[in-house]
Motif scaffolding. Structure first.
Motif, PDB file in Angstrom:
ATOM      1  N   MET A   1       9.605  -7.449  11.404  1.00 20.97           N
ATOM      2  CA  MET A   1       8.148  -7.324  11.360  1.00 20.97           C
ATOM      3  C   MET A   1       7.662  -7.557   9.933  1.00 20.97           C
ATOM      4  SD  MET A   1       5.712  -4.056  12.121  1.00 20.97           S
ATOM      5  CE  MET A   1       5.557  -4.177  13.874  1.00 20.97           C
ATOM      6  N   ALA A   2       6.600  -8.324   9.799  1.00 22.80           N
ATOM      7  CA  ALA A   2       6.054  -8.659   8.489  1.00 22.80           C
ATOM      8  C   ALA A   2       5.337  -7.455   7.867  1.00 22.80           C
ATOM      9  CB  ALA A   2       5.091  -9.826   8.624  1.00 22.80           C
ATOM     10  N   ASP A   3       5.443  -7.349   6.559  1.00 23.24           N
ATOM     11  CA  ASP A   3       4.781  -6.296   5.800  1.00 23.24           C
ATOM     12  C   ASP A   3       3.485  -6.871   5.224  1.00 23.24           C
ATOM     13  OD1 ASP A   3       4.172  -4.039   4.322  1.00 23.24           O
ATOM     14  OD2 ASP A   3       5.644  -4.442   2.763  1.00 23.24           O
ATOM     15  N   ILE A   4       2.361  -6.500   5.816  1.00 25.69           N
ATOM     16  CA  ILE A   4       1.051  -7.037   5.430  1.00 25.69           C
ATOM     17  C   ILE A   4       0.237  -5.941   4.735  1.00 25.69           C
ATOM     18  CG2 ILE A   4      -1.049  -8.201   6.201  1.00 25.69           C
ATOM     19  CD1 ILE A   4       1.601  -9.745   6.807  1.00 25.69           C
ATOM     20  N   THR A   5      -0.270  -6.246   3.551  1.00 30.87           N
ATOM     21  CA  THR A   5      -1.065  -5.299   2.777  1.00 30.87           C
ATOM     22  C   THR A   5      -2.543  -5.652   2.877  1.00 30.87           C
ATOM     23  OG1 THR A   5       0.726  -4.885   1.213  1.00 30.87           O
ATOM     24  CG2 THR A   5      -1.514  -4.394   0.459  1.00 30.87           C
ATOM     25  N   GLY A   6      -3.346  -4.662   3.211  1.00 26.72           N
ATOM     26  CA  GLY A   6      -4.796  -4.810   3.181  1.00 26.72           C
ATOM     27  C   GLY A   6      -5.292  -4.496   1.782  1.00 26.72           C
ATOM     28  N   VAL A   7      -6.131  -5.353   1.240  1.00 23.96           N
ATOM     29  CA  VAL A   7      -6.650  -5.177  -0.118  1.00 23.96           C
ATOM     30  C   VAL A   7      -8.161  -4.983  -0.044  1.00 23.96           C
ATOM     31  CG1 VAL A   7      -6.961  -6.253  -2.379  1.00 23.96           C
ATOM     32  CG2 VAL A   7      -4.816  -6.592  -1.119  1.00 23.96           C
ATOM     33  N   LEU A   8      -8.624  -3.843  -0.528  1.00 22.11           N
ATOM     34  CA  LEU A   8     -10.058  -3.558  -0.630  1.00 22.11           C
ATOM     35  C   LEU A   8     -10.512  -3.857  -2.053  1.00 22.11           C
ATOM     36  CD1 LEU A   8     -10.489  -0.114   1.169  1.00 22.11           C
ATOM     37  CD2 LEU A   8     -11.644  -2.252   1.765  1.00 22.11           C
ATOM     38  N   LEU A   9     -11.387  -4.810  -2.222  1.00 23.74           N
ATOM     39  CA  LEU A   9     -11.904  -5.153  -3.545  1.00 23.74           C
ATOM     40  C   LEU A   9     -13.081  -4.233  -3.848  1.00 23.74           C
ATOM     41  CD1 LEU A   9     -11.742  -9.029  -3.196  1.00 23.74           C
ATOM     42  CD2 LEU A   9     -10.079  -7.499  -4.299  1.00 23.74           C
ATOM     43  N   ALA A  10     -12.829  -3.236  -4.712  1.00 22.41           N
ATOM     44  CA  ALA A  10     -13.811  -2.174  -4.948  1.00 22.41           C
ATOM     45  C   ALA A  10     -14.080  -1.927  -6.428  1.00 22.41           C
ATOM     46  CB  ALA A  10     -13.318  -0.886  -4.274  1.00 22.41           C
ATOM     47  N   ALA A  11     -13.901  -2.948  -7.262  1.00 24.39           N
ATOM     48  CA  ALA A  11     -14.079  -2.771  -8.706  1.00 24.39           C
ATOM     49  C   ALA A  11     -15.387  -3.369  -9.216  1.00 24.39           C
ATOM     50  CB  ALA A  11     -12.897  -3.382  -9.459  1.00 24.39           C
ATOM     51  N   GLY A  12     -16.320  -3.638  -8.316  1.00 29.18           N
ATOM     52  CA  GLY A  12     -17.590  -4.220  -8.716  1.00 29.18           C
ATOM     53  C   GLY A  12     -18.510  -3.209  -9.383  1.00 29.18           C
TER      54      GLY A  12
END
Length: 187
Positions: A1-12
């Motif tokens: 099973m692939a290891d998929i990372t969700g990235v939240l761009l929250a540095a604005g």
């Protein structure tokens, strides 16, 4: 099973909003909580934040989400993506989402994760012929992602590798709706 990372761009900086838009309430929860929920189909979620943003870091801790600090947030979304990729490699892929998209459905992200696991190199959702978010990248794009800089994110990668893009038509208008001003929370 692939290891998929969700990235939240929250540095604005939330300049157009006038206050911290990711902590603003939308349907009873902070905007960032909704965006994070949309990334739940990923194996893990990481947010990219400003180092001095203690209120957001506290909220992320409450939500059980790890974060990495963008030491130079003025360098823009591209640099935030690079920070996340460096902090999470090696993984099999990433679903990258601006954290100000509270109407996005988790089912949209699930289809992107499924596409990566099925061998897609690059995947994006489309609603009525418009590309939306999140955008999914396989590990094969790591070298391009770790050198991003500026405020256009990874848009040029999508243009450069159009032939490798798996376009997924999805009935989720939330993939196009971000929050820029307080009126957007009411719309």
């Amino acid at each position: 099973m692939a290891d998929i990372t969700g990235v939240l761009l929250a540095a604005g900086f939330s300049r157009r909003f006038g206050s911290h838009k990711l902590l603003a309430e939308f349907n009873g929860q902070p905007v960032i909580a909704h965006s994070a929920a949309a990334l739940e189909p990923c194996d893990q979620i990481i947010a990219v934040v400003q180092g001095d943003d203690q209120p957001l870091q506290s909220m992320l801790k409450t939500l059980g989400i790890d974060w990495v600090v963008n030491p130079e947030p003025e360098r823009g979304m591209g640099y935030s993506i690079a920070c996340a990729i460096k902090a999470t490699s090696p993984v099999d892929g990433w679903c990258i989402l601006p954290a100000d998209m509270p109407e996005l459905q988790a089912s949209t992200t699930q289809q992107l994760v499924d596409a990566l696991r099925a061998g897609a190199e690059l995947a994006a959702p489309f609603y009525q012929n418009q590309r939306g978010h999140p955008v999914a990248f396989s590990a094969g794009f790591m070298n391009e992602l770790v050198v991003l800089d500026g405020d256009v994110g990874a848009r040029h990668i999508l243009h450069q590798y159009t032939a490798q893009l798996t376009a997924i038509d999805i009935d989720d208008a939330g993939m196009l709706k971000d929050i820029d001003k307080p009126v957007d929370l009411e719309a």
